[in-house]
Scaffold this motif. Sequence first.
Motif, short mmCIF file in Angstrom:
data_model
loop_
_atom_site.label_atom_id
_atom_site.label_comp_id
_atom_site.label_asym_id
_atom_site.label_seq_id
_atom_site.Cartn_x
_atom_site.Cartn_y
_atom_site.Cartn_z
N HIS A 96 -2.82 7.60 6.86
CA HIS A 96 -2.61 7.79 5.42
C HIS A 96 -3.62 8.75 4.81
O HIS A 96 -3.56 9.04 3.62
N GLY A 97 -4.56 9.24 5.62
CA GLY A 97 -5.56 10.18 5.11
C GLY A 97 -4.89 11.45 4.60
O GLY A 97 -4.03 12.03 5.26
N GLY A 98 -5.29 11.88 3.42
CA GLY A 98 -4.75 13.10 2.84
C GLY A 98 -3.36 12.97 2.27
O GLY A 98 -2.74 13.97 1.92
N THR A 99 -2.86 11.74 2.16
CA THR A 99 -1.51 11.53 1.61
C THR A 99 -1.61 10.95 0.20
O THR A 99 -2.69 10.62 -0.28
N GLY A 100 -0.48 10.79 -0.43
CA GLY A 100 -0.43 10.16 -1.74
C GLY A 100 -0.92 8.73 -1.71
O GLY A 100 -1.41 8.21 -2.73
N ALA A 144 -4.88 4.96 -3.64
CA ALA A 144 -5.90 3.95 -3.32
C ALA A 144 -7.24 4.32 -3.94
O ALA A 144 -7.97 3.45 -4.42
N ARG A 145 -7.58 5.58 -3.97
CA ARG A 145 -8.87 6.02 -4.51
C ARG A 145 -8.94 5.85 -6.03
O ARG A 145 -10.03 5.84 -6.59
N ARG A 146 -7.80 5.70 -6.68
CA ARG A 146 -7.79 5.46 -8.13
C ARG A 146 -8.02 3.99 -8.47
O ARG A 146 -8.23 3.64 -9.63
N ARG A 163 7.16 5.39 5.95
CA ARG A 163 8.21 6.31 5.48
C ARG A 163 9.60 5.74 5.80
O ARG A 163 10.51 5.83 4.98
N ALA A 164 9.74 5.16 6.97
CA ALA A 164 11.03 4.55 7.33
C ALA A 164 11.36 3.39 6.39
O ALA A 164 12.50 3.24 5.95
N ALA A 165 10.35 2.59 6.06
CA ALA A 165 10.57 1.47 5.14
C ALA A 165 10.94 1.97 3.75
O ALA A 165 11.84 1.42 3.10
N GLN A 166 10.24 3.01 3.28
CA GLN A 166 10.52 3.55 1.95
C GLN A 166 11.93 4.13 1.85
O GLN A 166 12.51 4.12 0.78
N SER A 167 12.45 4.62 2.95
CA SER A 167 13.79 5.22 2.92
C SER A 167 14.87 4.17 2.68
O SER A 167 15.96 4.53 2.24
N ARG A 168 14.58 2.93 2.96
CA ARG A 168 15.53 1.82 2.84
C ARG A 168 16.77 2.01 3.71
O ARG A 168 17.81 1.40 3.48
N GLU A 169 16.67 2.87 4.72
CA GLU A 169 17.77 3.09 5.66
C GLU A 169 17.76 2.05 6.78
O GLU A 169 18.73 1.95 7.53
N TYR A 170 16.66 1.32 6.91
CA TYR A 170 16.48 0.42 8.05
C TYR A 170 16.18 -0.99 7.55
O TYR A 170 15.55 -1.18 6.51
#
Length: 173
Positions: A80-84, A89-91, A140-147
């Motif tokens: 997750h480094g360098g991602t949204g 989390a840093r906020r 990402r797979a979980a967020q897609s809600r395809e699975y």
Amino acid sequence: MAEVIDYNDPGLLTSLHGNNPVAMGPNFGVASSMSLIALAEMDDTDMLDTDMLDTYVEAHIHGPVRLDREVEAIVLDPSHGGTGIETAARRLPCAVEWHNGFHLSVGSLLEHPEYRGVQYVDLGTSIAVNGVLDAYVLGRAAQSREYDAQSLKKVWHYLARFGVNGSGKHNAL
């Protein structure tokens, strides 16, 4: 720090559910109808032949949590480094820490179809990016809600059980 509440206390049950403690339903987790406390109190020698991923206790908090007072740190996977996710989390008003992280090659995944089942090996293979699974790919797979979420959880079990960190060291499970 978590506090264990004895939900077998009739006074507490009455205050939570009026005069009808049965209103909780058959799936409400009270100490008299589950073994979570005994499971949590087991020592390592009791668990030698048990997969830790089949025995962990998952807790849910129902109610507000004050991150500035009640959370010591958010622990992220290095993927997750360098991602949204890191940015968000840093906020937060608590520390951000990193664990060693694990990744799993499709080749390693294919070596263990008996662990959770071929269908989860197939799913992991289909969602892998460049032949690799990690926490970010699963997220990402979980967020897609395809699975199906429970199917992705089984793929996560493969990552947690057979994955290696950046130094090539296997997980301790």
